[in-house]
Design an enzyme around this catalytic site. Structure first.
Site, PDB file in Angstrom:
ATOM      1  N   HIS A 274       0.816  -1.215   0.000  1.00  0.00           N
ATOM      2  CA  HIS A 274       0.000   0.000   0.000  1.00  0.00           C
ATOM      3  C   HIS A 274       0.854   1.271   0.000  1.00  0.00           C
ATOM      4  O   HIS A 274       0.658   2.159  -0.830  1.00  0.00           O
ATOM      5  CB  HIS A 274      -0.910  -0.050   1.240  1.00  0.00           C
ATOM      6  CG  HIS A 274      -1.950   1.006   1.307  1.00  0.00           C
ATOM      7  ND1 HIS A 274      -2.950   1.139   0.372  1.00  0.00           N
ATOM      8  CD2 HIS A 274      -2.163   1.995   2.224  1.00  0.00           C
ATOM      9  CE1 HIS A 274      -3.749   2.146   0.716  1.00  0.00           C
ATOM     10  NE2 HIS A 274      -3.280   2.685   1.823  1.00  0.00           N
ATOM     11  N   PHE A 275       1.801   1.359   0.922  1.00  0.00           N
ATOM     12  CA  PHE A 275       2.654   2.542   1.038  1.00  0.00           C
ATOM     13  C   PHE A 275       3.871   2.382   0.121  1.00  0.00           C
ATOM     14  O   PHE A 275       4.995   2.164   0.565  1.00  0.00           O
ATOM     15  CB  PHE A 275       3.088   2.746   2.491  1.00  0.00           C
ATOM     16  CG  PHE A 275       2.020   3.352   3.362  1.00  0.00           C
ATOM     17  CD1 PHE A 275       1.854   4.723   3.450  1.00  0.00           C
ATOM     18  CD2 PHE A 275       1.167   2.539   4.092  1.00  0.00           C
ATOM     19  CE1 PHE A 275       0.868   5.284   4.245  1.00  0.00           C
ATOM     20  CE2 PHE A 275       0.173   3.089   4.896  1.00  0.00           C
ATOM     21  CZ  PHE A 275       0.024   4.467   4.975  1.00  0.00           C
TER      22      PHE A 275
END
Length: 302
Positions: A274-275
Site C-alpha cells: 500500500h505505502f
C-alpha cells in the site's frame, strides 16, 4: 549540477481549523509545471511525502498538507463526542479546497493516495479548472479495485460492533504496521519510525474518534465513483498511475480500470504494498520526474 531548495513547515488558518503543511521552494529550477499538491492517506500524514519532497524539491514546488484531525493540524472535537465538526470526506475536501484558495493556488497537479483519492476527486469535480494533472498512487476510484477485505470493512455500520471493532483494530500498533508491511518485497526496508509516528499521532487525545468516523464514512465514496469516472473521461487530465500491486485494500484491477477513462495515462505496477513510497521511492521519483518533464515540454511549445 545540484538543484537547491528550501523546505518550510507552516500552519494556515482555514475556517475553524489550522492546517499544517510542508512545502518545497526550488531556488534554481527551470520547471514550468504547476505546483504538486500531495494528499496523504490513512493513517498517515504529510510526513509520508518527506523523502519524495527531498528527492524532487529542487526541481518542483511541492505542497503537502495534513488533513484536519491528522498529524500537526488541529483536531476539532468530533460531533460524535459532543463537538461540532463532522469528520467526513465531504468536510475534508472542503477544508483542503479552502486551503488551496487561501494559499492562492489556481492550478495544481494532484498526487492522490488512499484517502487522498476521495478528497482530491471531490475537489476535481467541483473545481475542474484547478486540476492540471494527476499522479495516482493506490488511490481507488473503481469498484473493481476493492479487495474483499476492503468491501467488508466498507460495509461497516456504527451499530455493528463486530465490524467496527475490526475498523478500530486498524488504529492499533499491529493494525498500523499491517498497512505498511503487508505486500512489501522486503519488509526490512520499511523504516519503523514512520509507522510509529503515525501511531503516535493517532494516540493523542481526541484523535481516534476522527479516524474511526472517517473509516465509517468511507462507504460514502462508492456512489460517487461513476461521477469521478465521468469527470476523468470529460477532462482527460495528463496522468501517471503508480501502484503497489500487493496492496491488501486496493487491487491492481483498480489501477487498470483508470485506463478505460484515461487511455493515454502511463501505468506502472510496483512489487510492493500500500505505502509504495516506503519501498520504491527511487522508482516513483524517477517516474514522476519523467511525467512532470512533459509539462515543461508542452509549456515551451506553446
Amino acid at each position: 549540477m545540484t538543484s537547491y531548495y528550501e523546505m518550510t513547515y507552516r500552519r494556515l488558518a482555514v475556517e475553524d481549523t489550522e492546517i499544517f503543511y510542508r512545502e518545497t521552494h526550488p531556488k534554481d529550477a527551470a520547471s514550468t509545471s504547476p505546483p504538486i499538491l500531495l494528499l496523504h492517506g490513512f493513517p498517515s500524514t504529510s510526513h509520508q511525502y518527506r523523502a519524495l519532497m527531498e528527492r524532487l524539491g529542487g526541481s518542483f514546488r511541492m505542497i503537502a498538507p495534513d488533513y484536519p484531525g491528522f498529524g500537526q493540524s488541529t483536531a476539532p472535537v468530533s460531533n460524535k463526542e459532543g463537538g461540532t465538526f463532522e469528520y467526513s470526506f465531504d468536510n475534508l475536501s472542503r477544508a483542503i479546497e479552502a486551503f488551496i484558495d487561501t494559499l492562492g493556488l489556481t492550478r495544481v497537479i494532484l498526487y492522490i493516495f488512499d484517502f487522498g483519492a476521495p478528497v482530491g476527486m471531490r475537489i476535481a469535480t467541483r473545481r475542474p479548472e484547478l486540476i492540471a494533472g494527476l499522479i495516482i498512487q493506490n488511490g481507488n476510484c473503481y469498484d473493481a479495485g476493492l479487495s474483499e477485505a476492503a468491501k467488508r470493512l466498507m460495509s461497516a455500520r456504527p451499530e455493528d460492533p463486530a465490524v467496527t471493532a475490526e475498523l478500530s483494530g486498524l488504529l492499533t500498533a499491529e493494525g498500523v504496521r499491517f498497512q505498511y508491511l503487508t505486500g512489501t518485497s522486503r519488509p526490512e526496508r520499511i523504516m519503523p519510525d514512520n509507522y510509529d509516528l503515525d501511531l503516535h499521532y493517532i494516540e493523542q487525545p481526541g484523535r481516534k474518534q476522527p479516524q474511526l468516523d472517517l473509516l465509517l464514512d468511507y462507504k460514502s465514496n462508492l456512489p460517487l465513483y461513476p461521477q469521478w469516472q465521468e469527470w476523468l473521461r470529460a477532462n482527460v487530465p495528463p496522468a501517471l498511475i503508480v501502484w503497489g500491486k500487493n496492496d491488501p485494500f486496493f487491487t491492481p484491477a483498480g489501477a487498470q480500470a483508470y485506463l478505460d477513462d484515461l487511455p493515454n495515462a502511463r501505468l506502472q505496477f510496483l512489487e510492493t504494498g500500500h505505502f509504495a513510497l516506503e519501498e520504491c521511492l527511487p522508482q516513483v521519483a524517477s517516474l514522476i520526474g519523467q511525467f512532470l518533464a512533459g509539462f515543461n515540454a508542452r509549456t515551451l511549445q506553446t
